[in-house]
Design a protein around this motif. Sequence first.
Motif, PDB file in Angstrom:
ATOM      1  N   ASP A 126       0.659  -1.117  -0.325  1.00  0.00           N
ATOM      2  CA  ASP A 126       0.149  -0.015  -0.278  1.00  0.00           C
ATOM      3  C   ASP A 126       0.894   1.132  -0.391  1.00  0.00           C
ATOM      4  OD1 ASP A 126      -1.223   2.243   0.129  1.00  0.00           O
ATOM      5  OD2 ASP A 126      -2.914   0.865   1.602  1.00  0.00           O
ATOM      6  N   ILE A 127       0.894   1.972  -0.611  1.00  0.00           N
ATOM      7  CA  ILE A 127       2.118   2.940  -1.204  1.00  0.00           C
ATOM      8  C   ILE A 127       1.972   4.331  -0.612  1.00  0.00           C
ATOM      9  CG2 ILE A 127       2.865   4.502  -2.807  1.00  0.00           C
ATOM     10  CD1 ILE A 127       1.990   2.668  -5.124  1.00  0.00           C
ATOM     11  N   ALA A 128       0.626   4.604  -0.473  1.00  0.00           N
ATOM     12  CA  ALA A 128      -0.619   5.719   1.066  1.00  0.00           C
ATOM     13  C   ALA A 128       0.018   5.414   1.964  1.00  0.00           C
ATOM     14  CB  ALA A 128      -1.769   5.640   0.437  1.00  0.00           C
ATOM     15  N   PHE A 144      -6.628   9.856  -2.323  1.00  0.00           N
ATOM     16  CA  PHE A 144      -8.279   9.752  -2.779  1.00  0.00           C
ATOM     17  C   PHE A 144      -8.834   9.079  -2.252  1.00  0.00           C
ATOM     18  CE2 PHE A 144      -8.776  12.461  -6.319  1.00  0.00           C
ATOM     19  CZ  PHE A 144      -7.767  12.970  -6.778  1.00  0.00           C
ATOM     20  N   ALA A 145     -10.274   8.534  -2.415  1.00  0.00           N
ATOM     21  CA  ALA A 145     -10.831   7.438  -2.340  1.00  0.00           C
ATOM     22  C   ALA A 145     -12.045   7.322  -3.242  1.00  0.00           C
ATOM     23  CB  ALA A 145     -11.957   7.168  -0.818  1.00  0.00           C
ATOM     24  N   LEU A 146     -12.253   6.008  -3.484  1.00  0.00           N
ATOM     25  CA  LEU A 146     -13.041   5.746  -4.127  1.00  0.00           C
ATOM     26  C   LEU A 146     -13.943   4.647  -4.041  1.00  0.00           C
ATOM     27  CD1 LEU A 146     -14.293   6.150  -7.160  1.00  0.00           C
ATOM     28  CD2 LEU A 146     -13.049   3.937  -8.337  1.00  0.00           C
ATOM     29  N   GLY A 157     -11.636   6.946   7.296  1.00  0.00           N
ATOM     30  CA  GLY A 157     -11.016   5.518   7.927  1.00  0.00           C
ATOM     31  C   GLY A 157      -9.753   5.507   7.007  1.00  0.00           C
ATOM     32  N   LYS A 158     -10.094   6.083   6.130  1.00  0.00           N
ATOM     33  CA  LYS A 158      -8.977   5.683   5.293  1.00  0.00           C
ATOM     34  C   LYS A 158      -7.410   6.989   4.503  1.00  0.00           C
ATOM     35  CE  LYS A 158     -10.602   3.156   0.975  1.00  0.00           C
ATOM     36  NZ  LYS A 158     -11.275   2.713  -0.147  1.00  0.00           N
ATOM     37  N   LEU A 159      -8.155   8.723   5.505  1.00  0.00           N
ATOM     38  CA  LEU A 159      -7.138   9.558   6.227  1.00  0.00           C
ATOM     39  C   LEU A 159      -6.918   9.488   7.267  1.00  0.00           C
ATOM     40  CD1 LEU A 159      -7.721  12.962   5.752  1.00  0.00           C
ATOM     41  CD2 LEU A 159      -9.067  12.270   8.057  1.00  0.00           C
ATOM     42  N   ASN A 163      -2.828   7.955   7.264  1.00  0.00           N
ATOM     43  CA  ASN A 163      -2.369   9.582   7.816  1.00  0.00           C
ATOM     44  C   ASN A 163      -2.208  10.947   6.164  1.00  0.00           C
ATOM     45  OD1 ASN A 163      -0.445  11.680   9.466  1.00  0.00           O
ATOM     46  ND2 ASN A 163       1.541  10.181   9.238  1.00  0.00           N
ATOM     47  N   PHE A 164      -2.813  11.164   5.586  1.00  0.00           N
ATOM     48  CA  PHE A 164      -3.358  11.527   4.903  1.00  0.00           C
ATOM     49  C   PHE A 164      -3.643  13.350   5.354  1.00  0.00           C
ATOM     50  CE2 PHE A 164      -5.296   7.867   1.596  1.00  0.00           C
ATOM     51  CZ  PHE A 164      -3.544   8.448   1.232  1.00  0.00           C
ATOM     52  N   ASP A 165      -3.754  14.631   4.570  1.00  0.00           N
ATOM     53  CA  ASP A 165      -3.525  15.984   5.499  1.00  0.00           C
ATOM     54  C   ASP A 165      -5.046  16.083   4.493  1.00  0.00           C
ATOM     55  OD1 ASP A 165      -1.588  17.110   6.590  1.00  0.00           O
ATOM     56  OD2 ASP A 165      -0.608  16.111   5.514  1.00  0.00           O
TER      57      ASP A 165
HETATM   58  N1  CTP Z   1      -3.786   3.528  -2.479  1.00  0.00           N
HETATM   59  C1  CTP Z   1      -1.552   3.204  -2.936  1.00  0.00           C
HETATM   60  N2  CTP Z   1      -1.405   1.918  -2.787  1.00  0.00           N
HETATM   61  C2  CTP Z   1      -2.725   0.828  -2.665  1.00  0.00           C
HETATM   62  C3  CTP Z   1      -3.684   0.879  -2.823  1.00  0.00           C
HETATM   63  C4  CTP Z   1      -4.234   2.258  -2.320  1.00  0.00           C
HETATM   64  O1  CTP Z   1      -1.318   3.955  -2.149  1.00  0.00           O
HETATM   65  N3  CTP Z   1      -2.044  -0.027  -3.020  1.00  0.00           N
HETATM   66  C5  CTP Z   1      -3.950   5.108  -2.781  1.00  0.00           C
HETATM   67  C6  CTP Z   1      -4.575   5.570  -3.298  1.00  0.00           C
HETATM   68  O2  CTP Z   1      -3.589   6.125  -4.567  1.00  0.00           O
HETATM   69  C7  CTP Z   1      -5.316   6.221  -3.195  1.00  0.00           C
HETATM   70  C8  CTP Z   1      -5.711   5.671  -1.751  1.00  0.00           C
HETATM   71  O3  CTP Z   1      -4.471   4.895  -1.055  1.00  0.00           O
HETATM   72  O4  CTP Z   1      -5.129   7.831  -2.601  1.00  0.00           O
HETATM   73  C9  CTP Z   1      -6.977   4.830  -1.095  1.00  0.00           C
HETATM   74  O5  CTP Z   1      -7.257   3.779  -2.351  1.00  0.00           O
HETATM   75  P1  CTP Z   1      -8.527   2.870  -2.726  1.00  0.00           P
HETATM   76  O6  CTP Z   1      -8.174   1.897  -3.402  1.00  0.00           O
HETATM   77  O7  CTP Z   1      -9.407   4.125  -2.238  1.00  0.00           O
HETATM   78  O8  CTP Z   1      -8.516   2.291  -1.155  1.00  0.00           O
HETATM   79  P2  CTP Z   1      -7.708   1.121  -0.478  1.00  0.00           P
HETATM   80  O9  CTP Z   1      -6.232   1.012   0.644  1.00  0.00           O
HETATM   81  O10 CTP Z   1      -6.815  -0.131  -1.902  1.00  0.00           O
HETATM   82  O11 CTP Z   1      -9.160   0.180   0.424  1.00  0.00           O
HETATM   83  P3  CTP Z   1     -10.407  -0.478  -0.476  1.00  0.00           P
HETATM   84  O12 CTP Z   1      -9.714  -0.890  -2.292  1.00  0.00           O
HETATM   85  O13 CTP Z   1     -10.398  -2.008   0.641  1.00  0.00           O
HETATM   86  O14 CTP Z   1     -11.295   0.257  -0.379  1.00  0.00           O
END
Ligand code: CTP
Length: 218
Positions: A126-128, A144-146, A157-159, A163-165
């Motif tokens: 998970d790069i983020a 971002f969240a989709l 929750g993702k924020l 650790n996003f701003d």
């Molecule tokens: N992201 C990332 N590296 C990953 C997965 C996600 O950097 N392997 C980043 C995306 O670029 C985005 C954020 O994390 O800014 C949320 O991505 P999202 O796909 O919505 O979240 P996930 O953590 O993958 O959660 P899920 O797919 O279970 O909703």
Amino acid sequence: MKQKIRLKKKILITAGPTYEAIDPVRFIGNHSTGKMGFAIAEELAQRGAQVTLVAGPVQLTTSHPNITRIDVTSAQEMCDVCLKQFPKMDGAILSAAVADFTPVTKYDKKIKEKQSLTIELKPNPDIAQELGKRKKTKQFLVGFALETNNEFTNAQGKLEKKNFDFIVLNSLADKGAGFGYDTNKVSIIERNGTVTNYELKSKQDVAKDIADQIEKLN
Ligand code: CTP
């Protein structure tokens, strides 16, 4: 009219999908076009930022001299580049649709026709979250969240977790928003819980709203 240079920052941006190879001709990917991330790169570059754009496989070009583009294919490659670049940056915006899983075995020869085929997958980094762990006080991180359901709760929750701003939420339920479209409808959620809902607009205009929000972080 030429815009005033006001954003003297080095900013890392991820954009587009990642492709996870199954064999030399097949991969697991997604529908991301990279348009949102490229629009943000262009907008920030116009405001004076030095942008490093890490792009997955997309059909887009960049023109601004302030943008250095690094093309990658897989999530692991994208992660390696980001971990190397992030310490040199003032912040990062993670707009890439990174594949969550990758095949355990990457066949070096094309898989021949079979009755059935099982592909075992393992999680990608998970790069983020990795950048979130390494973030220094002076650095910013935007994600971002989709989401398709429980949008705000999931995005919040993702924020926290990454650790996003602030996080940019776009809902697949909104017509004209998200993958493939030239328009997007987003909400920006800040750390203090402030939510700003924006109208459906072009990705260029959404990029302006995001850039304004980044300028406010100073
Ligand atoms: N992201 C990332 N590296 C990953 C997965 C996600 O950097 N392997 C980043 C995306 O670029 C985005 C954020 O994390 O800014 C949320 O991505 P999202 O796909 O919505 O979240 P996930 O953590 O993958 O959660 P899920 O797919 O279970 O909703």
